[in-house]
Design an enzyme around this catalytic site. Structure first.
Site, PDB file in Angstrom:
ATOM      1  N   ILE A 239      10.907  25.808  24.566  1.00 51.26           N
ATOM      2  CA  ILE A 239      10.348  25.063  23.442  1.00 51.26           C
ATOM      3  C   ILE A 239      10.468  23.563  23.715  1.00 51.26           C
ATOM      4  CG2 ILE A 239      10.627  24.644  20.959  1.00 51.26           C
ATOM      5  CD1 ILE A 239      11.688  27.509  20.775  1.00 51.26           C
ATOM      6  N   VAL A 240       9.493  22.811  23.227  1.00 54.57           N
ATOM      7  CA  VAL A 240       9.513  21.364  23.386  1.00 54.57           C
ATOM      8  C   VAL A 240       9.781  20.720  22.026  1.00 54.57           C
ATOM      9  CG1 VAL A 240       8.256  19.374  24.269  1.00 54.57           C
ATOM     10  CG2 VAL A 240       7.782  21.636  25.195  1.00 54.57           C
TER      11      VAL A 240
ATOM     12  N   LYS B 243      12.099  19.049  26.624  1.00 56.00           N
ATOM     13  CA  LYS B 243      11.722  20.424  26.946  1.00 56.00           C
ATOM     14  C   LYS B 243      12.988  21.205  27.258  1.00 56.00           C
ATOM     15  CE  LYS B 243       9.312  22.276  30.755  1.00 56.00           C
ATOM     16  NZ  LYS B 243       8.270  22.041  31.725  1.00 56.00           N
TER      17      LYS B 243
ATOM     18  N   GLY C 123       5.894  26.199  29.331  1.00 56.27           N
ATOM     19  CA  GLY C 123       5.991  27.367  30.187  1.00 56.27           C
ATOM     20  C   GLY C 123       7.350  28.030  30.126  1.00 56.27           C
ATOM     21  N   PHE C 124       8.392  27.246  29.959  1.00 55.06           N
ATOM     22  CA  PHE C 124       9.728  27.820  30.082  1.00 55.06           C
ATOM     23  C   PHE C 124      10.566  27.696  28.815  1.00 55.06           C
ATOM     24  CE2 PHE C 124       8.542  28.093  34.280  1.00 55.06           C
ATOM     25  CZ  PHE C 124       8.049  26.881  34.681  1.00 55.06           C
TER      26      PHE C 124
ATOM     27  N   ASP D 135      -0.405  24.359  38.545  1.00 55.25           N
ATOM     28  CA  ASP D 135      -0.694  24.783  37.179  1.00 55.25           C
ATOM     29  C   ASP D 135      -1.493  23.708  36.443  1.00 55.25           C
ATOM     30  OD1 ASP D 135      -0.749  26.601  35.153  1.00 55.25           O
ATOM     31  OD2 ASP D 135       1.246  26.135  34.382  1.00 55.25           O
TER      32      ASP D 135
ATOM     33  N   GLY E  38       5.931  21.840  20.570  1.00 53.96           N
ATOM     34  CA  GLY E  38       5.133  22.687  21.451  1.00 53.96           C
ATOM     35  C   GLY E  38       5.976  23.733  22.115  1.00 53.96           C
ATOM     36  N   LYS E  39       5.255  24.626  22.799  1.00 58.78           N
ATOM     37  CA  LYS E  39       5.965  25.655  23.527  1.00 58.78           C
ATOM     38  C   LYS E  39       5.452  25.587  24.956  1.00 58.78           C
ATOM     39  CE  LYS E  39       7.556  30.203  22.066  1.00 58.78           C
ATOM     40  NZ  LYS E  39       8.592  30.392  22.900  1.00 58.78           N
TER      41      LYS E  39
END
Ligand SMILES: *[C@@H]1O[C@H](CO)[C@@H](O)[C@H](O)[C@H]1NC(C)=O
Ligand SMILES: *[C@@H]1O[C@H](CO)[C@@H](O)[C@H](O)[C@H]1NC(C)=O
Ligand SMILES: *[C@@H]1O[C@H](CO)[C@@H](O)[C@H](O)[C@H]1NC(C)=O
Ligand SMILES: *[C@@H]1O[C@H](CO)[C@@H](O)[C@H](O)[C@H]1NC(C)=O
Ligand SMILES: *[C@@H]1O[C@H](CO)[C@@H](O)[C@H](O)[C@H]1NC(C)=O
Ligand SMILES: *[C@@H]1O[C@H](CO)[C@@H](O)[C@H](O)[C@H]1NC(C)=O
Ligand SMILES: *[C@@H]1O[C@H](CO)[C@@H](O)[C@H](O)[C@H]1NC(C)=O
Ligand SMILES: *[C@@H]1O[C@H](CO)[C@@H](O)[C@H](O)[C@H]1NC(C)=O
Ligand SMILES: *[C@@H]1O[C@H](CO)[C@@H](O)[C@H](O)[C@H]1NC(C)=O
Length: 892
Positions: free
Chosen positions: A580-581, A595, A577-578, A692, A574-575
């Protein structure tokens, strides 16, 4: 021919097992003074209880509750052990298979007016330090049986009776049966026990319920309902393929609905909204099917599919059980045939258990060992039974414990006037958290030992009133002089004697050399700190400028370790907020999500630090759990538990997956997320605003349990009396509280707004901003339909199983109460949570009762579930504390 030889071998095997099965049974006739004996009803050998307990007194029940008035009284229940002294008395069982073994434990109680007071007591039962059940009686001849299946947390298991001030606890019989430890599994592994609720032998109308061929000596209740037919076989059935080993007497009979097109229904309820249940269903085909016949069925729970299709094998016992606990007050199991099955469904037997999670911890094991040593050394006559500190508030007499640590520690030991003799036991020094020690007014002899100095936390030491000789060790005297220790000793132990003065002279050089060592140490530390400071300042300058460095080395990882965990950043999942995961594996095989903070993100380090610091402090089952972090120079990473089902946004936008999400599942996800937020707002001090909240930040576990993630934007309020904080606006479009956006004033109501949007997404399946001809916000999209009173048009059409209209209405109202534009009029998370729980209750009860009119149209499928004609209420009503009691005649 070949087959019958096989069966013959199985039978032979069965009888061998039968003959041998009792070796590792522990069967205790409590209160029996005599030798072990074989009970003629069961052929089980019962032992007297002297080897398992050293407190309490033997009693016999009153003769009016025995033969001839009660001809079926089981012999072990005619006497009992009562506990007039002490608030906690325990039996200690040592299962042969030791620590980690799975055992069935059964305790039986018959009051029988043993004390002539005709007053029924009420008391609590604990397994080790965890509450198991409350024992209550309906009358003096009522036999109460409690049963639990649990893993031995150590070599011994303590069964404790706790006096609640409602009468003297007692016990009549106690039994422990080893089980195959790969059976009766739950999602909680070894950290939960199963409290017995029901065990039904379906379709039997005669028999005793307790069978010699049950290798685990389970007691089955016979059960047939008037709307069922029974079927049975006399041919042998293979029960050896799984560890559950259903007895032949139980498995050979089954029931099927009289009307072949109706389902077999079973129902139970409790008072606890959060009660969790596990069921184990036994199936074996007992009829020989012709070529054109078939039996195939599905099983549902409250209308949601649970297992299936199941095709019972001929003369083979199989078992099915749920992998995730069934949670709630009302439970209906329906077994219904598939469309092209020619025969109705069957059920041979079922067991139902309530989950008991092991929430309390036993005392730190070194403390247990030390205090047990003290007990045996001095042969202490107090009621010191079970765990020294636990359960909370029931520690051993004379002990005080600190429960705020992960494992309770003994902090105070008071053995004043306890008839102690001999020297001061060395094991006392192993009670390393001890703050107060009182050994006054005993007959202790020998010196005041040097090892007492090792008790670094000791603040109070009372040795007065003993026959101690020699002088007090210097370290203790010094701490006493420095007022670090309140020391009470008899005067002859204090300085005044010559030998003591001599010692005092040596003290000076020792102190001097200690001092110089101390100075040296301080110099070393200062130099090291300076060097380290310089180093970190060059390495991670902008990071450290933003605030304190993060504490705790325990969950800190180096960049190399992160590389190893992620296999050189092999799999992107995943990508965030800050950055790439990545997916990764810890050394022990647990899957994690890593992350990585992207170096290009200018605001990154600050948020990174906020998140890491928050995650250290916060633990809640509905918040993503934190494994660790890496702050090696420019490489900043956060490591979380891996959530195999991704995030809620992904799940809702994938039409295959969302079509599998029933209204009930969606409500459970909403409740999970609301619980996480409620904890941030009301459970944390100071409260935390997430800032958020969105479906992409709600992660789903394997069992679709929701957890809130991504605390990078979270804002901790500096104090309670400064509820609104002016900040720069952050968050995600579509979820942003309009008031926060316009006025830049942040409080927890901003999260409530975002949560309202999440709830609307769950109800409608739409994203927060809907793209049609133009972009429409989900609130604007839902509102006009609601004004018209038409909710079917906003419902996610992919929820195929329908839902309770009132439940959806209520949820929509909650969402609207969350998304009002002024925060003042917005709901709080605790209100939202309780309303959502109501919604879930409404949805669950839909499957249990016929509901008239308007709801009918929404039920697209699963019509048979709503029929109650052959529903069997097999437990009319149970409250959560008495849920596991099995009263009535003791089955033999
Ligand atoms: C007890 O043992 C006797 C003799 O071995 C046997 O006949 C009887 O069936 C057994 N009873 C039970 C309940 O197993
Ligand atoms: C209980 O009954 C047994 C046998 O009848 C007897 O031996 C025993 O002394 C009685 N125990 C008590 C405490 O009365
Ligand atoms: C005692 O209670 C049990 C279970 O509640 C009941 O079955 C029994 O009939 C009661 N006996 C008397 C004498 O009231
Ligand atoms: C139980 O009932 C069945 C028929 O209902 C009968 O065949 C069987 O012999 C009975 N068993 C006993 C032990 O009475
Ligand atoms: C326990 O059960 C498993 C399968 O459920 C089986 O493979 C194993 O042999 C059993 N162990 C014993 C000791 O019966
Ligand atoms: C059996 O159940 C079905 C469906 O509920 C019903 O339509 C039918 O009339 C029932 N048959 C009998 C004989 O009761
Ligand atoms: C459980 O179900 C019974 C029968 O339907 C009902 O009378 C009782 O009120 C229910 N109890 C709870 C706690 O819902
Ligand atoms: C039962 O029906 C399903 C579809 O309704 C079909 O796929 C399946 O082959 C059928 N099975 C049998 C044994 O007829
Ligand atoms: C203390 O112990 C001594 C020696 O064992 C004995 O003579 C004396 O009576 C004891 N005193 C008390 C108060 O128990």
């Amino acid at each position: 021919m070949k087959m019958s030889t096989g069966f013959f071998l199985l039978l032979l095997c069965a009888s061998l097992v039968h003959a041998q099965r009792r070796i590792d049974f522990i069967s205790i006739d409590c209160g029996s003074p005599s030798k072990p004996y074989e009970d003629t009803d069961t052929n089980i050998t019962y032992s007297p209880d002297g080897d398992y307990i050293d407190t309490g007194i033997n009693q016999n029940i009153s003769s009016e509750y025995m033969y001839p008035k009660y001809p079926n009284l089981p012999f072990p229940l005619s006497d009992l052990r009562s506990f007039p002294l002490g608030n906690k008395n325990c039996y200690t069982l040592r299962p042969e298979a030791g620590k980690g073994s799975l055992n069935l434990i059964r305790a039986s109680f018959l009051y029988g007016n043993y004390n002539g007071e005709s007053k029924l007591p009420e008391f609590d039962l604990y397994l080790d330090v965890n509450f198991w059940s409350t024992v209550r009686f309906g009358n003096a001849s009522d036999i109460v049986t409690k049963e639990i299946i649990g893993f031995a947390q150590s070599d011994s298991m303590h069964i404790c009776l706790v006096n609640k001030g409602l009468g003297t606890p007692f016990i009549s019989a106690l039994e422990s049966r080893p089980l195959n430890s790969s059976t009766y599994g739950t999602e909680y592994g070894t950290s939960a026990s199963l409290v017995f609720f029901k065990r039904l032998d379906i379709g039997s109308s005669n028999g005793t319920g307790r069978y010699g061929d049950d290798v685990y000596d389970r007691i089955w209740s016979l059960y047939v309902s008037p709307s069922w037919d029974t079927v049975s076989t006399s041919l042998p059935i293979n029960t050896y393929e799984n560890g559950y080993r259903a007895p032949f007497e139980v498995i050979k009979t089954a029931a099927r609905p009289q009307n072949g097109s109706e389902p077999l229904n079973l129902y139970w309820n409790t008072t606890g909204m959060d009660d969790q249940f596990y069921i184990f269903m036994y199936f074996a085909e007992v009829e020989h099917l012709a070529r054109n016949q078939s039996r195939k069925f599905n099983i549902s729970w409250n209308g949601s599919p649970l297992f299936g299709p199941v095709v019972p094998r001929y003369l083979q016992a199989d078992i099915v059980s749920n992998s995730r606990a069934l949670v709630g007050k009302d439970h209906q199991i329906s077994i219904y045939k598939t469309e092209n099955s020619t025969l109705p469904p069957i059920l041979n037997a079922i067991e139902v258990f309530k989950v008991m999670q092991l929430v309390e911890s036993p005392t730190f094991s070194e403390d247990v060992e030390a205090i047990t040593n003290v007990k045996t050394t001095y042969q202490i006559k107090k009621i010191w039974a079970g765990d020294p500190c636990g359960p909370k508030n029931f520690s051993w007499e004379g002990l005080k414990c600190n429960y705020s640590l992960s494992l309770p520690r003994i902090t105070s030991l008071n053995l004043n006037s306890s008839n102690l003799s001999g020297i001061i036991a060395a094991s006392i020094a192993n009670l390393s958290s001890l703050e107060s020690l009182d050994l006054s007014n005993n007959n202790l002899t020998g010196p005041v030992p040097q090892f007492l100095e090792e008790l670094k936390s000791l603040r109070i030491l009372n040795l007065k009133g003993n026959q101690l000789s020699g002088s007090v060790p210097n370290a203790l005297l010094e701490r006493s002089e420095a007022r670090l220790l309140a020391l009470s000793v008899d005067s002859q132990n204090l300085c005044g004697s010559d030998s003591c003065k001599k010692k005092k002279k040596i003290v000076v050089p020792i102190v001097a050399s200690l001092l110089s060592a101390l100075v040296l140490l301080i110099v070393v530390i200062v130099v090291w700190k300076l060097r380290r400071k310089r180093k970190t300042a060059t390495e991670g300058e902008n990071f450290n400028k933003t605030g304190r460095t993060i504490a705790s080395k325990k969950c800190q990882f180096t960049h190399e370790e992160v590389l190893e965990i992620t296999k050189n950043f092999q799999t992107v999942i995943g990508k965030g907020g800050f950055g790439i995961v990545y997916h990764g594996y810890m050394k022990d095989g647990t899957q994690v999500a890593v992350k990585m903070l992207s170096p290009s993100s200018s605001q990154g380090p600050r948020e990174f630090q906020t998140e890491a610091e928050l995650l250290m402090r916060i633990h809640h089952r509905n918040l993503a759990s934190f494994v660790g972090y890496c702050d090696d120079a420019d490489n900043l990473a956060l490591i979380y538990e891996y959530m195999p089902n991704g995030n809620l946004r992904g799940c809702l936008s994938d039409s295959d997956r969302s079509s599998l999400m029933t209204w009930e599942m969606r409500l459970r996800i909403a409740i999970d997320a609301a619980q996480g937020l409620e904890y941030l707002h009301h459970g944390c001090k100071p409260p935390i605003v997430h800032r958020d909240v969105k479906t992409a930040n709600i992660l789903l576990s394997e069992n679709l349990e929701a957890k809130i993630a991504d605390f990078g934007l979270s804002k901790v309020f500096p104090s309670d009396n400064e509820p609104d904080v002016v900040t720069t606006v952050m968050g995600t479009a579509g979820y942003l509280d309009p008031e926060y956006y316009n006025c830049q004033r942040l409080n927890e109501k901003s999260d409530v707004y975002s949560f309202g949007v999440v709830l609307l997404e769950l109800i409608t399946g739409q994203p927060a901003i809907i793209k049609s001809d133009e972009y429409v916000h989900i609130v604007e999209w839902v509102n006009p339909e609601l004004q018209r009173g038409d909710i079917t048009s906003v419902l996610d059409p992919r929820m195929q199983e329908g839902c309770d209209v009132n439940s959806v209405w209520k949820a929509l109202e909650v969402a609207m109460a969350c998304t009002t534009s002024t925060s003042q009029h917005r709901a709080t998370m605790d209100f939202v949570l309780s309303e959502l729980k109501r919604c879930l209750e409404m949805e669950l009860s839909r499957h249990l009762e016929r509901t008239p009119g308007s709801t009918e149209e929404l039920r697209v499928r699963f019509a048979p579930y709503t029929s109650t004609s052959s529903t069997e209420v097999f437990s009319m009503y149970t409250d959560s504390t008495n849920a596991d009691s099995m009263t009535g005649p003791f089955p033999r």
